[in-house]
Design a protein around this motif. Structure first.
Motif, PDB file in Angstrom:
ATOM      1  N   LEU A  81       6.339  -5.072 -21.635  1.00 32.43           N
ATOM      2  CA  LEU A  81       5.099  -4.440 -21.172  1.00 32.43           C
ATOM      3  C   LEU A  81       4.822  -4.799 -19.722  1.00 32.43           C
ATOM      4  N   LEU A  82       5.017  -6.047 -19.358  1.00 28.69           N
ATOM      5  CA  LEU A  82       4.797  -6.481 -17.987  1.00 28.69           C
ATOM      6  C   LEU A  82       5.732  -5.768 -17.017  1.00 28.69           C
ATOM      7  N   VAL A  83       6.997  -5.633 -17.404  1.00 25.08           N
ATOM      8  CA  VAL A  83       7.962  -4.908 -16.566  1.00 25.08           C
ATOM      9  C   VAL A  83       7.512  -3.457 -16.374  1.00 25.08           C
ATOM     10  N   ARG A  84       7.122  -2.816 -17.463  1.00 24.44           N
ATOM     11  CA  ARG A  84       6.685  -1.412 -17.396  1.00 24.44           C
ATOM     12  C   ARG A  84       5.414  -1.251 -16.566  1.00 24.44           C
ATOM     13  N   ALA A  85       4.480  -2.197 -16.712  1.00 24.10           N
ATOM     14  CA  ALA A  85       3.224  -2.120 -15.939  1.00 24.10           C
ATOM     15  C   ALA A  85       3.508  -2.299 -14.446  1.00 24.10           C
ATOM     16  N   ARG A  86       4.378  -3.226 -14.096  1.00 26.52           N
ATOM     17  CA  ARG A  86       4.730  -3.408 -12.676  1.00 26.52           C
ATOM     18  C   ARG A  86       5.419  -2.170 -12.125  1.00 26.52           C
ATOM     19  N   ASP A  87       6.278  -1.583 -12.939  1.00 27.99           N
ATOM     20  CA  ASP A  87       6.966  -0.362 -12.523  1.00 27.99           C
ATOM     21  C   ASP A  87       5.976   0.777 -12.321  1.00 27.99           C
ATOM     22  N   ALA A  88       4.963   0.840 -13.182  1.00 25.05           N
ATOM     23  CA  ALA A  88       3.958   1.913 -13.089  1.00 25.05           C
ATOM     24  C   ALA A  88       3.099   1.774 -11.838  1.00 25.05           C
ATOM     25  N   GLU A  89       2.979   0.574 -11.293  1.00 23.91           N
ATOM     26  CA  GLU A  89       2.188   0.370 -10.075  1.00 23.91           C
ATOM     27  C   GLU A  89       2.805   1.043  -8.852  1.00 23.91           C
ATOM     28  N   ARG A  90       4.112   1.223  -8.886  1.00 26.12           N
ATOM     29  CA  ARG A  90       4.775   1.831  -7.732  1.00 26.12           C
ATOM     30  C   ARG A  90       4.364   3.300  -7.583  1.00 26.12           C
ATOM     31  N   LEU A  91       4.046   3.695  -6.390  1.00 22.52           N
ATOM     32  CA  LEU A  91       3.758   5.105  -6.139  1.00 22.52           C
ATOM     33  C   LEU A  91       5.039   5.886  -5.882  1.00 22.52           C
ATOM     34  N   ARG A  92       6.024   5.225  -5.377  1.00 20.73           N
ATOM     35  CA  ARG A  92       7.286   5.912  -5.045  1.00 20.73           C
ATOM     36  C   ARG A  92       8.447   5.147  -5.618  1.00 20.73           C
TER      37      ARG A  92
ATOM     38  N   ARG B  37       6.412   6.774 -15.661  1.00 23.65           N
ATOM     39  CA  ARG B  37       6.297   5.312 -15.661  1.00 23.65           C
ATOM     40  C   ARG B  37       5.007   4.866 -16.349  1.00 23.65           C
ATOM     41  N   ILE B  38       3.920   5.596 -16.143  1.00 29.48           N
ATOM     42  CA  ILE B  38       2.654   5.271 -16.809  1.00 29.48           C
ATOM     43  C   ILE B  38       2.791   5.465 -18.319  1.00 29.48           C
ATOM     44  N   PHE B  39       3.445   6.541 -18.734  1.00 30.48           N
ATOM     45  CA  PHE B  39       3.669   6.797 -20.156  1.00 30.48           C
ATOM     46  C   PHE B  39       4.500   5.673 -20.782  1.00 30.48           C
ATOM     47  N   ALA B  40       5.534   5.219 -20.077  1.00 29.27           N
ATOM     48  CA  ALA B  40       6.373   4.125 -20.591  1.00 29.27           C
ATOM     49  C   ALA B  40       5.552   2.845 -20.749  1.00 29.27           C
ATOM     50  N   ALA B  41       4.637   2.587 -19.815  1.00 30.78           N
ATOM     51  CA  ALA B  41       3.771   1.402 -19.918  1.00 30.78           C
ATOM     52  C   ALA B  41       2.840   1.530 -21.122  1.00 30.78           C
ATOM     53  N   ARG B  42       2.286   2.715 -21.332  1.00 30.36           N
ATOM     54  CA  ARG B  42       1.416   2.918 -22.497  1.00 30.36           C
ATOM     55  C   ARG B  42       2.184   2.729 -23.798  1.00 30.36           C
ATOM     56  N   CYS B  43       3.391   3.245 -23.867  1.00 34.89           N
ATOM     57  CA  CYS B  43       4.216   3.079 -25.075  1.00 34.89           C
ATOM     58  C   CYS B  43       4.520   1.607 -25.333  1.00 34.89           C
ATOM     59  N   ALA B  44       4.804   0.856 -24.263  1.00 34.14           N
ATOM     60  CA  ALA B  44       5.073  -0.576 -24.421  1.00 34.14           C
ATOM     61  C   ALA B  44       3.829  -1.301 -24.923  1.00 34.14           C
ATOM     62  N   ALA B  45       2.645  -0.897 -24.437  1.00 31.46           N
ATOM     63  CA  ALA B  45       1.394  -1.501 -24.919  1.00 31.46           C
ATOM     64  C   ALA B  45       1.172  -1.165 -26.388  1.00 31.46           C
ATOM     65  N   GLU B  46       1.454   0.063 -26.777  1.00 29.63           N
ATOM     66  CA  GLU B  46       1.317   0.453 -28.184  1.00 29.63           C
ATOM     67  C   GLU B  46       2.275  -0.345 -29.066  1.00 29.63           C
TER      68      GLU B  46
ATOM     69  N   LEU C 261       0.818  -1.219   0.000  1.00 29.00           N
ATOM     70  CA  LEU C 261       0.000   0.000   0.000  1.00 29.00           C
ATOM     71  C   LEU C 261       0.850   1.267   0.000  1.00 29.00           C
ATOM     72  N   TRP C 262       2.134   1.134   0.288  1.00 30.87           N
ATOM     73  CA  TRP C 262       2.982   2.320   0.298  1.00 30.87           C
ATOM     74  C   TRP C 262       3.792   2.458  -0.986  1.00 30.87           C
ATOM     75  N   CYS C 263       4.528   1.411  -1.363  1.00 34.35           N
ATOM     76  CA  CYS C 263       5.454   1.543  -2.495  1.00 34.35           C
ATOM     77  C   CYS C 263       5.001   0.804  -3.750  1.00 34.35           C
ATOM     78  N   GLY C 264       4.055  -0.124  -3.614  1.00 34.16           N
ATOM     79  CA  GLY C 264       3.561  -0.844  -4.772  1.00 34.16           C
ATOM     80  C   GLY C 264       4.281  -2.141  -5.081  1.00 34.16           C
ATOM     81  N   ARG C 265       5.353  -2.442  -4.350  1.00 34.39           N
ATOM     82  CA  ARG C 265       6.045  -3.715  -4.580  1.00 34.39           C
ATOM     83  C   ARG C 265       5.138  -4.872  -4.159  1.00 34.39           C
ATOM     84  N   GLU C 266       5.476  -6.053  -4.623  1.00 30.93           N
ATOM     85  CA  GLU C 266       4.703  -7.244  -4.282  1.00 30.93           C
ATOM     86  C   GLU C 266       4.876  -7.569  -2.796  1.00 30.93           C
ATOM     87  N   VAL C 267       3.761  -7.894  -2.133  1.00 28.82           N
ATOM     88  CA  VAL C 267       3.776  -8.239  -0.715  1.00 28.82           C
ATOM     89  C   VAL C 267       3.724  -9.758  -0.590  1.00 28.82           C
ATOM     90  N   ALA C 268       4.636 -10.318   0.193  1.00 32.89           N
ATOM     91  CA  ALA C 268       4.646 -11.763   0.418  1.00 32.89           C
ATOM     92  C   ALA C 268       3.381 -12.158   1.182  1.00 32.89           C
TER      93      ALA C 268
END
Length: 107
Positions: A96-107, A65-74, A9-16
């Motif tokens: 695209l998956l790497v960019r989308a995961r990166d875009a999930e991070r808030l910080r 990061r969101i823009f990079a994810a959109r470009c990868a999707a395009e 909920l803080w950084c967006g990384r995967e929580v175990a």
């Protein structure tokens, strides 16, 4: 079926996943602490209690990061339209998956 990993909920990384008990909300103690500090910072203000305040730089970084994810999707869409080979599509989808995961991070 394996449950979908939840983002911190803080950084967006995967929580175990927790072995038992309540599900974890933060990936590390430091993220839990930053979230607590954020909640205390907005207490007594007009911001909702669940607000997340980002600096101008953090907003810019998130938008990038969101823009990079959109470009990868395009890129994937264009490759499909042009009849790209499966290996090329696989590479583009992995990016695209790497960019989308990166875009999930808030910080």
């Amino acid at each position: 079926m394996r449950p979908r990993p939840e983002p911190c909920l803080w950084c967006g990384r995967e929580v175990a996943a927790a072995e038992s008990g309540r599900r974890r909300r933060y990936c590390r103690q430091s993220c839990r602490q930053r979230a607590y500090e954020q909640r205390i910072a907005v207490r007594g203000t007009s911001f909702p209690a669940d607000s997340t305040v980002l600096s101008a730089q953090e907003v810019t970084d998130l938008a990038d990061r969101i823009f990079a994810a959109r470009c990868a999707a395009e890129d994937v869409v264009i490759a499909i339209r042009e009849g790209a080979a499966n290996d090329e599509l696989s590479t583009l989808c992995a990016e695209l998956l790497v960019r989308a995961r990166d875009a999930e991070r808030l910080r």
